[in-house]
Design an enzyme around this catalytic site. Structure first.
Site, short mmCIF file in Angstrom:
data_model
loop_
_atom_site.label_atom_id
_atom_site.label_comp_id
_atom_site.label_asym_id
_atom_site.label_seq_id
_atom_site.Cartn_x
_atom_site.Cartn_y
_atom_site.Cartn_z
N CYS A 2 0.83 -1.19 0.00
CA CYS A 2 0.00 0.00 0.00
C CYS A 2 0.88 1.25 0.00
CB CYS A 2 -0.96 0.11 1.18
SG CYS A 2 -2.09 -1.27 1.30
N ARG A 27 4.11 -0.06 -4.72
CA ARG A 27 3.89 -0.63 -3.38
C ARG A 27 2.61 -1.47 -3.31
NH1 ARG A 27 7.25 2.26 0.32
NH2 ARG A 27 6.17 1.20 1.98
N TRP A 79 -2.62 -2.78 -1.70
CA TRP A 79 -2.34 -4.21 -1.83
C TRP A 79 -3.28 -4.87 -0.83
CZ3 TRP A 79 -0.86 -8.46 1.03
CH2 TRP A 79 -0.42 -9.57 0.30
N ASN A 105 -2.26 1.71 5.68
CA ASN A 105 -1.35 0.66 5.23
C ASN A 105 -1.07 -0.22 6.44
OD1 ASN A 105 0.70 -0.92 4.18
ND2 ASN A 105 2.27 0.67 4.42
N GLY A 106 -1.28 -1.52 6.31
CA GLY A 106 -1.02 -2.42 7.44
C GLY A 106 -2.23 -3.28 7.75
N GLU A 488 18.00 -17.33 -7.26
CA GLU A 488 17.57 -15.97 -7.61
C GLU A 488 17.08 -15.93 -9.07
OE1 GLU A 488 16.70 -13.38 -6.36
OE2 GLU A 488 17.16 -11.67 -7.62
N LYS A 492 13.25 -14.75 -10.10
CA LYS A 492 12.96 -13.67 -11.04
C LYS A 492 11.95 -14.15 -12.09
CE LYS A 492 14.14 -10.74 -9.37
NZ LYS A 492 14.83 -10.67 -8.11
N GLU A 495 8.34 -14.62 -10.47
CA GLU A 495 7.59 -13.40 -10.15
C GLU A 495 7.25 -12.58 -11.38
OE1 GLU A 495 9.45 -10.74 -7.28
OE2 GLU A 495 11.42 -11.06 -8.13
N HIS A 511 19.53 -36.68 -6.55
CA HIS A 511 18.71 -37.05 -5.39
C HIS A 511 17.23 -36.78 -5.65
CE1 HIS A 511 22.35 -37.79 -3.11
NE2 HIS A 511 22.82 -36.67 -3.64
N LYS A 613 5.99 -4.12 -3.65
CA LYS A 613 7.43 -3.95 -3.46
C LYS A 613 7.87 -4.21 -2.03
CE LYS A 613 11.57 -2.75 -4.73
NZ LYS A 613 12.34 -3.77 -5.47
C1 AGP Z 1 12.51 -9.74 -5.08
O1 AGP Z 1 12.52 -9.67 -6.45
C2 AGP Z 1 11.26 -9.69 -4.39
N1 AGP Z 1 10.22 -9.04 -5.01
C3 AGP Z 1 11.19 -10.01 -2.93
O2 AGP Z 1 11.55 -11.35 -2.81
C4 AGP Z 1 12.03 -9.18 -1.94
O3 AGP Z 1 13.39 -9.41 -2.15
C5 AGP Z 1 11.63 -9.54 -0.51
O4 AGP Z 1 10.28 -9.24 -0.32
C6 AGP Z 1 12.47 -8.85 0.54
O5 AGP Z 1 12.34 -7.47 0.47
P1 AGP Z 1 13.32 -6.51 1.23
O6 AGP Z 1 14.68 -6.73 0.69
O7 AGP Z 1 12.82 -5.14 0.95
O8 AGP Z 1 13.26 -6.86 2.69
#
Ligand code: AGP
Length: 618
Positions: A2, A27, A79, A105-106, A488, A492, A495, A511, A613
């Site tokens: 949010c 956000r 969000w 927000n929250g 990683e 990527k 998401e 395994h 985000k």
């Molecule tokens: C990464 O591409 C993400 N969207 C997500 O995993 C992010 O890294 C995670 O939410 C942690 O966020 P932060 O580094 O702001 O704590």
């Protein structure tokens, strides 16, 4: 999660608020809304518009039915937590008489009992949200004669959970009041105008002077003043600071996506992360680590807590920190760490890694660690955010604002900060000689150039993405520091492209995961540098094994290593760097691939579905 905006000043509040929401939309983008104090009629009413979906839907609605002119307003981009992302649940929410409007927000954890209390007193709720109860409570307070600030203080004392609230009162047209507990909120200080935002991007085009608020504080902004109190009404002060980046950093600058721009900013971001942190002889100077050398020498365990991409940076850090310092280093997902009764002592250094500095899971993890007496050091990109504020020390990553939801330059600069921390600990504890540390520092200094070399080959990666744009599944394999790179790369793709993607330690293949291999399945394989031949040979065997079973192998291997050529369907060349530093260059092609594949699939790369985000709720 949010984005919230508040404004009072001499400009048209609608355009300031909408522009702020545009910069905060990363956000959360389930719905957007705005409330203005209607100063034209003097009726004490609020004018409000809100729409499900992205901000563009709200802007379209505002184009059809104009809101009255106003110099005071609040806005929200959501969000969703409580209630579906529809028009009704969109913020702002109004009190019973529509005199007060509020955005949030929250999560208000005790909203059910508050709602029952309000309903039994005759209040009618129009949404399924936890937020609406706060709007009703606030309005009930101002109806009794309290001013909005006092009303906010009273309401906050009744709420449990995490919240940033921002509100306006139709009968008090020149005041915006906000409050925060466990959720981000920053004040922008202008001349004859003041601002509220979830982060400074909300007002960066108007002012770079900001005020950071503490926990459980209420702030009141008018055109000419900012006043801060605790929830109990005690006057207090925020911490003023100057934002060291400007509007251009929050613009796409000709790129189609913020993410692509941020990928290409990585050479300079890596450089900035190194800046001023060592002298000409390679001796590290991390003045911001305000933990004494004596205490650093006593550390007997390091625990890195983080989520998502930041967690993967932590996994890379483990290899480097243990190798250079011989201190055992654990890496744990913040949400798992917090609730499993971890063994922590005064000699445990907990490193909280967070790009945003607002991730609720990581915040809760460090609070728990502090309760156990451990020292907490944050590695963070966002100045003045909650996690560094609550930590004993911080290493800022200086990547500049990261707006694309998928972290890129945030990750690379976290790696640099971890390397610096590891080397600094080795220097303080004497586990490496000065000249050994200087050699690694010299290698780190070359990283911006190496990352640029990888970026110069972006077209080749884009062609690869075009070739695989119909794929339904992709695997990533690595060993040693290549393993977190594989994780990683897979994250990527998940998401951004919404396809099945998994990262594995190559040694784990036999395994189980090798059963996934079928004809034509693309598999990215990160080959360790020649300096680590025992690892490299095993990786080469793994590549042969999956290729024999039909995998389409896309091999990331350093310049000059040709032994793999016969087993690679595609080759991506990486600059020659030491194994521990290889993730800095190896992850870049994977970022480019995910960005391009998602673009070709027609997805919104900066705002992938269901995500936000910063994850400010647990
Ligand atoms: C990464 O591409 C993400 N969207 C997500 O995993 C992010 O890294 C995670 O939410 C942690 O966020 P932060 O580094 O702001 O704590």
């Amino acid at each position: 999660m949010c984005g919230i905006v508040g404004y009072v000043g001499g400009k048209q509040a609608q355009s300031v608020v909408i522009e702020g929401l545009r910069r905060l939309e990363y956000r959360g983008y389930d719905s957007a809304g705005i409330a203005l104090v209607d100063s034209s009629t003097g009726t004490g009413q609020i004018a409000c518009a809100k729409r499900a979906g992205k901000l563009a839907n709200l802007e379209k609605a505002l184009g059809e039915v104009a809101l009255p002119e106003s110099s005071t307003g609040i806005g929200h981009t959501r969000w969703a937590t409580h209630g579906a992302p529809n028009d009704q649940n969109a913020h702002p929410h109004l009190g019973q008489q529509a005199r007060v409007a509020l955005v949030h927000n929250g999560i208000v954890e005790n909203f059910a009992s508050l709602r029952a209390e309000l309903e039994s007193a005759g209040h009618e709720m129009t949404s399924e949200t936890d937020t609406e109860v706060a709007a009703h409570l606030l309005e009930r307070e101002v109806q009794t004669g309290a001013d909005l600030t006092t009303a906010m203080q009273r309401v906050c004392q009744r709420l449990e959970g995490a919240f940033t609230l921002v509100a306006v009162d139709g009968q008090d047209p020149d005041r915006v009041v906000a409050a925060r507990r466990n959720s981000p909120l920053v004040v922008g200080i202008g001349e004859g105008e003041n601002f509220i935002g979830s982060d400074v991007a909300a007002f960066i085009e108007h002012t770079r002077e900001a005020l950071e608020l503490g926990q459980d504080q209420v702030v009141t902004i008018t055109r000419d003043g900012v006043a801060v109190t605790g929830f109990d009404g005690t006057p207090t002060e925020g911490t003023r600071y100057h934002v060291d980046w400007d509007l251009s950093a929050a613009e796409k600058d000709g790129y189609d996506w913020f993410m692509r721009k941020e990928i290409f900013e990585q050479p300079s971001a890596v450089q900035d992360a190194m800046l001023g942190r060592h002298d000409a002889s390679g001796r590290l100077q991390l003045d911001e680590v305000r933990i004494s050398d004596g205490e650093l020498r006593e550390i007997d365990k390091i625990v890195i807590v983080a989520c998502g991409t930041s967690n993967y940076a932590g996994l890379v850090a483990k290899y480097a920190i243990e190798h250079w310092t011989r201190i055992p280093c654990e890496v744990e997902l913040s949400h798992e760490f917090r609730y499993r009764d971890p063994i922590l002592t005064r000699n445990t250094l907990v490193v909280a890694m967070s790009q945003s500095g607002e991730t609720a899971d990581t915040l809760m993890a460090i609070r728990h660690a502090k309760e156990q007496g451990s020292r907490v050091l944050a590695i963070c990109n966002t100045n003045g955010s909650t996690i560094p504020r609550e930590s004993d020390a911080v290493i800022y990553t200086h990547a500049g604002p990261e707006i694309g939801v998928a972290s890129t330059k945030g990750f690379l600069t976290q790696l640099i900060a971890c390397y610096l921390l590891g080397l600094y600990l080795a220097q303080v504890r004497g586990t490496k000689f000065g000249d050994e540390i200087a050699l690694v520092v010299a290698e780190l200094e070359k990283m911006p150039e190496h990352v640029q070399t990888v970026l110069d080959d972006a077209e080749k990666i884009y062609a690869l993405a075009a070739k695989h744009s119909k794929t339904k599944s992709v695997l990533f394999l690595g060993r040693h520091t290549g393993f977190p790179v594989a994780l990683e790369g897979a994250l990527k793709l998940k998401e951004l492209a919404y396809i099945h993607a998994e990262g594995f330690a190559a040694g784990e293949l036999k395994h189980g995961p090798i059963a996934l291999i079928e004809e034509g399945l693309p598999v990215f394989c990160v080959v360790p540098p020649e300096g680590r031949d025992e690892l490299r040979q095993k990786m080469i065997s793994a590549i042969q094994e999956i290729r024999a079973r039909g995998a389409y192998t896309i091999v990331l291997v350093e310049e000059g290593d040709d032994s793999i050529v016969p087993y690679a369907d595609e080759l991506i060349r990486l600059p020659r760097v030491p194994t521990l530093l290889q993730p800095v260059v190896a992850v870049v092609p994977l970022q480019l691939f995910a960005c391009e594949l998602a673009t070709r699939m027609g997805h919104d790369v900066d705002q992938p579905r269901n995500l936000a985000k910063s994850v400010t709720v647990e």
